[in-house]
Scaffold this active site. Structure first.
Site, PDB file in Angstrom:
ATOM      1  N   SER A  33       0.839  -1.192   0.000  1.00 11.23           N
ATOM      2  CA  SER A  33       0.000   0.000   0.000  1.00 11.23           C
ATOM      3  C   SER A  33       0.877   1.245   0.000  1.00 11.23           C
ATOM      4  O   SER A  33       2.097   1.149  -0.142  1.00 11.23           O
ATOM      5  CB  SER A  33      -0.909  -0.017   1.239  1.00 11.23           C
ATOM      6  OG  SER A  33      -1.885   0.987   1.155  1.00 11.23           O
ATOM      7  N   ASN A  34       0.271   2.402   0.130  1.00  9.21           N
ATOM      8  CA  ASN A  34       0.978   3.686   0.188  1.00  9.21           C
ATOM      9  C   ASN A  34       0.657   4.385   1.493  1.00  9.21           C
ATOM     10  O   ASN A  34      -0.418   4.192   2.041  1.00  9.21           O
ATOM     11  CB  ASN A  34       0.483   4.610  -0.933  1.00  9.21           C
ATOM     12  CG  ASN A  34       1.012   4.248  -2.289  1.00  9.21           C
ATOM     13  OD1 ASN A  34       1.827   3.356  -2.443  1.00  9.21           O
ATOM     14  ND2 ASN A  34       0.550   4.961  -3.288  1.00  9.21           N
TER      15      ASN A  34
END
Ligand code: CTP
Ligand code: CA
Length: 226
Positions: A33-34
């Site tokens: 993810s970020n």
């Protein structure tokens, strides 16, 4: 009381906001993810609703409550975000893409939890669709606002995104700067326009920055851009 004091300058506008990270599963217990709290996008959705717009928020996983009066669509992966956004596009006048979309996803997802038997592990990734670039390619009369997260050559890199994605406005952040970026309540943004204008804003809260961005959106709509 605040709502009553906010001029309804975006009344009649249908605004689509994206927020938060996307999450790309590796196996049933792991993902990539970020960094993204979702605060910036949620603030934009909230402020746009206060200004009288009809707001839909497409959001990746966040810990935030749905803003009052905003239609919220929850997604997980970039592919799901793309499908949700594309499905809404025809009924949208303004797109504001604050989401931190994962650029890559695992090429395949393991149905079973991967065991830690190997000493080292490589995961093959493939590129996600660029949602904003896709919208830019079929822009029509819409006004498009993108974000650019950079750690170097802020104006140069953000200008390249503005051009490549056919945007009207880019909110550029140097995410390596203190007081900017992902998990803080403040932001330091530069606003970049199609005509090459660059407007440097001081450090401010995300809610306040949301108001500043929407003021520019009102002006651009008034000028007939988009
Ligand atoms: N964006 C998108 N879909 C993607 C990646 C990014 O819609 N798959 C949007 C983001 O929501 C943001 C803008 O594009 O509004 C810029 O995102 P950013 O990550 O800064 O730029 P990228 O084009 O992904 O380039 P890079 O990460 O290599 O800098
Ligand atoms: Ca990216």
């Amino acid at each position: 009381a605040v709502a009553a004091l906010t001029p309804k300058r975006l009344a009649g506008e249908r605004i689509l906001v994206t927020a938060g990270p996307t999450l790309e599963e590796i196996d049933p217990v792991r993902f990539i993810s970020n960094h993204s709290s979702g605060k910036m996008g949620y603030a934009i959705a909230r402020q746009a609703q206060l200004k009288g717009a009809e707001v839909t928020l497409v959001t990746g996983p966040t810990a935030l409550a749905a803003p009052h009066g905003v239609k919220v669509i929850r997604v997980q992966s970039a592919a799901e975000m793309r499908d949700a956004v594309m499905g809404l596009l025809e009924r949208t006048d303004i797109v504001i893409k604050a989401a931190a979309v994962a650029d890559y996803r695992p090429k395949s997802r393991s149905g079973e939890k991967m065991k830690k038997s190997a000493a080292a592990l490589s995961i093959e990734l493939e590129k996600n669709p660029d949602i904003l670039a896709e919208i830019g390619g079929m822009k029509g009369e819409r006004l498009l606002v993108g974000f650019a997260a950079e750690t170097q050559e802020l104006v140069k890199n953000a200008t390249a995104k503005l051009n490549a994605k056919n945007l009207d406005l880019v909110v550029a952040n140097d995410v390596s700067q203190e007081g900017a970026g992902f998990n803080v309540d403040t932001n330091i943004a530069k606003l970049l326009y199609r005509d090459g204008r660059v407007e440097a804003l001081p450090m401010m809260g995300k809610e306040e920055l949301a108001g500043e961005i929407l003021e520019r959106v009102e002006l651009l709509r008034g000028e007939g851009a988009g």
